[in-house]
Design a protein around this motif. Sequence first.
Motif, short mmCIF file in Angstrom:
data_model
loop_
_atom_site.label_atom_id
_atom_site.label_comp_id
_atom_site.label_asym_id
_atom_site.label_seq_id
_atom_site.Cartn_x
_atom_site.Cartn_y
_atom_site.Cartn_z
N GLY A 1 53.04 99.72 54.57
CA GLY A 1 53.26 99.13 53.26
C GLY A 1 53.14 97.61 53.29
O GLY A 1 52.47 97.02 52.44
N LEU A 2 53.76 97.00 54.27
CA LEU A 2 53.69 95.55 54.39
C LEU A 2 52.24 95.10 54.63
O LEU A 2 51.77 94.13 54.03
N ALA A 3 51.54 95.84 55.51
CA ALA A 3 50.17 95.46 55.83
C ALA A 3 49.27 95.55 54.60
O ALA A 3 48.28 94.83 54.49
N LEU A 4 49.62 96.43 53.67
CA LEU A 4 48.85 96.53 52.43
C LEU A 4 49.19 95.41 51.45
O LEU A 4 48.59 95.31 50.39
N GLY A 5 50.18 94.61 51.79
CA GLY A 5 50.52 93.46 50.94
C GLY A 5 51.72 93.68 50.05
O GLY A 5 52.06 92.81 49.25
N LEU A 6 52.37 94.83 50.16
CA LEU A 6 53.56 95.07 49.36
C LEU A 6 54.73 94.25 49.91
O LEU A 6 54.79 93.99 51.11
N HIS A 7 55.64 93.89 49.02
CA HIS A 7 56.82 93.16 49.46
C HIS A 7 57.89 94.14 49.95
O HIS A 7 57.81 95.34 49.68
N ASN B 1 48.25 89.60 60.86
CA ASN B 1 48.77 89.81 59.50
C ASN B 1 50.29 89.67 59.43
O ASN B 1 50.93 90.13 58.51
N LEU C 1 52.75 90.98 60.95
CA LEU C 1 53.74 92.04 61.15
C LEU C 1 54.66 91.60 62.28
O LEU C 1 55.78 92.07 62.40
N ARG D 1 47.73 89.08 53.95
CA ARG D 1 47.80 90.54 54.00
C ARG D 1 46.87 91.20 52.99
O ARG D 1 46.43 92.33 53.18
N GLN D 2 46.57 90.48 51.92
CA GLN D 2 45.61 91.04 50.97
C GLN D 2 44.21 91.06 51.54
O GLN D 2 43.38 91.86 51.13
N PHE E 1 51.48 107.78 53.29
CA PHE E 1 52.76 108.00 52.63
C PHE E 1 52.84 109.48 52.23
O PHE E 1 52.06 109.94 51.41
N ALA F 1 48.39 100.12 46.56
CA ALA F 1 48.35 98.67 46.82
C ALA F 1 47.43 97.92 45.84
O ALA F 1 47.82 96.86 45.34
N VAL G 1 49.60 95.26 44.24
CA VAL G 1 49.42 93.95 44.88
C VAL G 1 48.32 93.15 44.18
O VAL G 1 48.49 91.97 43.89
N MET H 1 41.71 97.82 49.25
CA MET H 1 42.16 96.45 48.96
C MET H 1 41.00 95.47 49.12
O MET H 1 41.17 94.27 48.94
#
Lengths: 222, 257
Positions: free
Chosen positions: A124-130, B62, B64, B90-91, B103, B115, B119, B167
Amino acid sequence: MGYTLDFSVVWDHMPALLWGCLGTLGLALAGMSLALVIGIFGVFARGSHIAWLRRLVIAFIEITRNTPFLVQIFFLYFALPSLGLKLNPTVTAIIALGINGGAYSIEIIRGGVQSIHKGQVEAGLALGLHKGEVFRLIVLKPALRAIYPSLTGQFIMLTLTSSICTSIAAYELTSVAQRIDSDTFRSFEVYFTVTLMYLAISWMLMSAFALISRQYFNYPTR
Amino acid sequence: MTNDSTSSVATEQPLILMEAVEKWYGDFQALKSVNLSVRKGEKIVLCGPSGSGKSTLIRCINHLEAYQKGRIVVDGVSVTDNHKAIDIVRQEVGMVFQSFNLFPHMTVLQNCMLAPIRVRGTSKSEAEATARRYLDRVHIGNQADKYPAQLSGGQQQRVAIARALCMQPKVMLFDEPTSALDPEMVKEVLDTMIGLAQDGMTMICVTHEMGFARQVADRVIFMADGQILEEAHPEIFFKSPQHPRAKQFLGEILAHH
Ligand SMILES: Nc1ncnc2c1ncn2[C@@H]1O[C@H](COP(=O)(O)OP(=O)(O)OP(=O)(O)O)[C@@H](O)[C@H]1O
Ligand SMILES: [Mg+2]
């Protein structure tokens, strides 16, 4: 035995008892909703990087889980007015049930969140979500699914605990029963009936929980 | 397919730049003065023994993972602890994990639309069109309404690739994307990655698939103990590795295949 059973008393008071059931159901549903909200926000705050917020949540859980519900509800109802906050019995009961159920829910839901693979969060984070979006959109539903039986079990507990709200004369089944009992002295008949009614309420709720689960958690897992 | 970037390469700034990056987990140093520059359209294969810091390296790109020293710049944006910078980076950077990480409560299509809508603020219809296009491209368009648990590992990984592509990132990072797959599914995922490479995507792939490296990599980078020890064209690297650790590593890899 000198005591002859006479359920006509119960029958005469059936409308009041049924209203009492509704009162209990209302308290329970409102209390559960509040508990769920507290549970979810509590878990998020419990995992916050803000230290004081984390500690606040832990303190809340510790205090709530290690003190009697009766004292909690007395505190809300009798002590808070000294600080100028006067609540009616129903609102007090809902808040007390929500707070008490919420404290337990935080720990239960947290277990669910911890059972989620950390790769889900990273994806989720890697996709840019907060972080908040990741929690709300990605983690929450599978986490709730993982602990759904414990959470709904806790909610049944909360429903039964609502009988303690009779102590501040909140409108619910036990207080109705007490009134009928003191008017008629038919304790056995009244409490036997009320026992069955609580059982019925629990069963109804469990069926509802099962239905919700089938609707909301309708995705396959392996 | 295209490699028009080579013509303007002299003036172009690198898409990814890592300068003297150092990373610690507590007392343990996982990256030691890592320098890396990746041009637009370049394909890098990163390899090395377990624990050498490959995952750590790409996860720093990115953010992480946070790093403590040095500098990482992605498409002109400095990756720091600054939230805005992290959001932007990250975008632009897609990532594919060893364990797919789809998911489970969303359909394949929903996985791909989440996303872009949340996003990038893409409209639902546009996000769906894009998602379907990329799902078709990884040959899984007919599974769009299934849930991840209903797919094989290889299919899941292809969805994960499509999800990242939705994305429209400038760079794709792969962390051992085929290591968790049954052998018969490795090829379908590698073929997808090869297709992506041929379309000109900039890629950094942590993988031990040497056939893949030979076929698409512009450079192979060998890491051990948190350091980059060797960097060479795949033909040269596989034929005549220089560093003793690289020789030993290749020997072990070949023994396993
Ligand atoms: N969260 C962490 N906390 C502490 N140490 C870590 C953490 N993550 C990784 N490490 C250590 O950092 C080193 C590099 O790890 P990394 O995962 O980057 O290696 P890798 O090259 O990707 O290995 P593998 O091939 O097994 O995936 C390892 O020694 C690992 O034990
Ligand atoms: Mg790794």
